[in-house]
Design an enzyme around this catalytic site. Structure first.
Site, short mmCIF file in Angstrom:
data_model
loop_
_atom_site.label_atom_id
_atom_site.label_comp_id
_atom_site.label_asym_id
_atom_site.label_seq_id
_atom_site.Cartn_x
_atom_site.Cartn_y
_atom_site.Cartn_z
N ARG A 259 0.80 -1.23 0.00
CA ARG A 259 0.00 0.00 0.00
C ARG A 259 0.84 1.29 0.00
O ARG A 259 0.51 2.24 -0.70
CB ARG A 259 -0.92 0.03 1.23
N ASP B 37 -3.45 4.13 5.14
CA ASP B 37 -2.58 3.84 3.99
C ASP B 37 -3.35 3.36 2.76
O ASP B 37 -2.75 3.07 1.73
CB ASP B 37 -1.48 2.84 4.38
N ASP B 38 -4.68 3.26 2.87
CA ASP B 38 -5.49 2.96 1.68
C ASP B 38 -6.34 4.18 1.28
O ASP B 38 -7.39 4.03 0.67
CB ASP B 38 -6.35 1.70 1.87
N ASP C 256 -10.22 5.99 16.25
CA ASP C 256 -11.08 7.02 15.66
C ASP C 256 -12.32 7.27 16.51
O ASP C 256 -12.75 8.42 16.68
CB ASP C 256 -11.42 6.72 14.19
N HIS D 253 -13.67 3.13 2.22
CA HIS D 253 -14.21 2.01 1.44
C HIS D 253 -15.41 1.38 2.13
O HIS D 253 -15.87 0.33 1.72
CB HIS D 253 -13.11 0.98 1.14
N1 UDP Z 1 -3.34 -1.28 10.34
C1 UDP Z 1 -2.41 -1.34 11.37
N2 UDP Z 1 -2.14 -2.54 11.92
C2 UDP Z 1 -2.73 -3.69 11.49
C3 UDP Z 1 -3.68 -3.63 10.45
C4 UDP Z 1 -3.96 -2.41 9.91
O1 UDP Z 1 -1.86 -0.31 11.75
O2 UDP Z 1 -2.45 -4.75 12.03
C5 UDP Z 1 -3.63 0.01 9.74
C6 UDP Z 1 -3.60 -0.03 8.22
O3 UDP Z 1 -2.30 0.19 7.75
C7 UDP Z 1 -4.57 1.06 7.84
C8 UDP Z 1 -5.58 1.02 9.00
O4 UDP Z 1 -4.93 0.38 10.08
O5 UDP Z 1 -3.96 2.34 7.82
C9 UDP Z 1 -6.85 0.29 8.62
O6 UDP Z 1 -6.53 -1.02 8.21
P1 UDP Z 1 -7.26 -1.75 7.02
O7 UDP Z 1 -7.46 -0.81 5.88
O8 UDP Z 1 -6.50 -3.02 6.73
O9 UDP Z 1 -8.65 -2.20 7.65
P2 UDP Z 1 -10.08 -1.49 7.72
O10 UDP Z 1 -10.24 -1.12 9.15
O11 UDP Z 1 -10.08 -0.30 6.81
O12 UDP Z 1 -11.02 -2.54 7.27
MN MN Z 2 -9.03 0.27 5.07
#
Ligand code: UDP
Ligand code: MN
Length: 281
Positions: A29, A102-103, A189, A213
């Site tokens: 990413r 990071d996404d 958050d 997303h």
């Molecule tokens: N992240 C992290 N540690 C982890 C998994 C994810 O710091 O073990 C961070 C990741 O890099 C991103 C954010 O947490 O910036 C959200 O992760 P992700 O997009 O995988 O999951 P979401 O919560 O969006 O489904």
């Molecule tokens: Mn995400």
């Protein structure tokens, strides 16, 4: 006639941008962000991760922060990284603290434009919730009292004014953010929303130009894409759909650009090296 510094317009250099990442996403990413929007905001972007990485270090120098937080998706690890981000913002002489994951693709030009509509000396919390109702939980420091508050989803990006960040010090600085996370047992958050809306009684200003997303990104019209502040992608199957990406079918093919971030970047900045030979100028 000289204008007092606090009255001049907000510029990119007034913004602190924190990006949260983790070791396993450095190649998957972060490299893409470095090749796209981060390259336009190198001086204000700080990347918070959980391991040393020579490749990222050589591109970011001391803007790569190894938080020494654990590399897991658990509440404690995520709160630990946000605590480091917040403390670092306070040390910098910046007007705004903005965070993205990071996404996220961050449209820095639109970000500056939006921030110019607010005063960094006021209490300002800007972002977009991912649920259509306030968060509800229990406050462990107040006898398990039920509490309700809105919060800006970290995965869509959010910004906090310096004025507000200073008021958060008693609940967020020097290790206290971790205690606030434990107080409601929710991720970083949500905890920011709790501190800001519930403890400080400052309301979230909902900004529709932030996108995670968790919403259907295809619904954003192509001509509106350049005016969004943040965008995202989800490449893993979700609710029966293969992937959740913005609807932009030109510039790069889906195999060369599965996230569509390179294509978006070239739509916005056709003259950068990444786009040469790929886009009509
Ligand atoms: N992240 C992290 N540690 C982890 C998994 C994810 O710091 O073990 C961070 C990741 O890099 C991103 C954010 O947490 O910036 C959200 O992760 P992700 O997009 O995988 O999951 P979401 O919560 O969006 O489904
Ligand atoms: Mn995400």
């Amino acid at each position: 006639v000289s204008v007092p510094d606090r009255l001049r317009k907000t510029e990119l250099r007034d913004i602190f941008i924190g990006v949260k990442t983790t070791e396993k996403y450095h190649r998957q990413r972060m490299d893409l962000l470095m090749d796209t929007w981060v390259s336009l905001a190198k001086d204000q972007t700080f990347v918070f991760t959980d391991s040393d990485d020579q490749q990222l270090r050589s591109r970011l120098g001391d803007h790569l922060i190894n938080t020494n937080c654990s590399s897991s998706h658990m509440r404690q690890a995520l709160c630990c990284k946000m605590a480091v981000e917040y403390d670092m913002f306070l040390q910098q002489d910046k007007r705004w603290f903005c965070h993205v994951d990071d996404d996220n693709y961050l449209n820095v030009h639109e970000l500056v434009k939006m921030l110019n509509q607010y005063k960094h000396t006021d209490d300002v919390y800007l972002g977009r919730p991912s649920i259509n109702h306030p968060m509800e939980t229990y406050d462990r420091h107040e006898n398990m009292q039920k509490v309700n508050f809105w919060f800006a989803t970290g995965g869509a990006g959010f910004c906090i004014s310096k004025g507000l960040a200073l008021k958060m010090i008693p609940y967020a600085s020097g290790g206290k953010f971790m205690s606030s996370c434990e107080r409601i047992r929710l991720p970083d958050d949500c905890t920011l929303g709790f501190i800001i809306e519930r403890l400080l009684r400052v309301k979230l200003v909902q900004i529709q130009q932030f996108h995670s997303h968790l919403e259907w990104l295809k619904f954003i019209k192509k001509e509106e894409l350049p005016h969004q502040i943040s965008l995202s992608y989800g490449l893993t199957p979700y609710r029966g759909s293969a992937r959740n990406i913005i609807g932009l079918d030109e510039v790069f093919s889906e195999s060369d650009d599965p996230t569509r971030f390179k294509s978006l970047h070239c739509l916005l900045y056709p003259y950068v090296d990444l786009c040469s030979g790929h886009v009509k100028r």
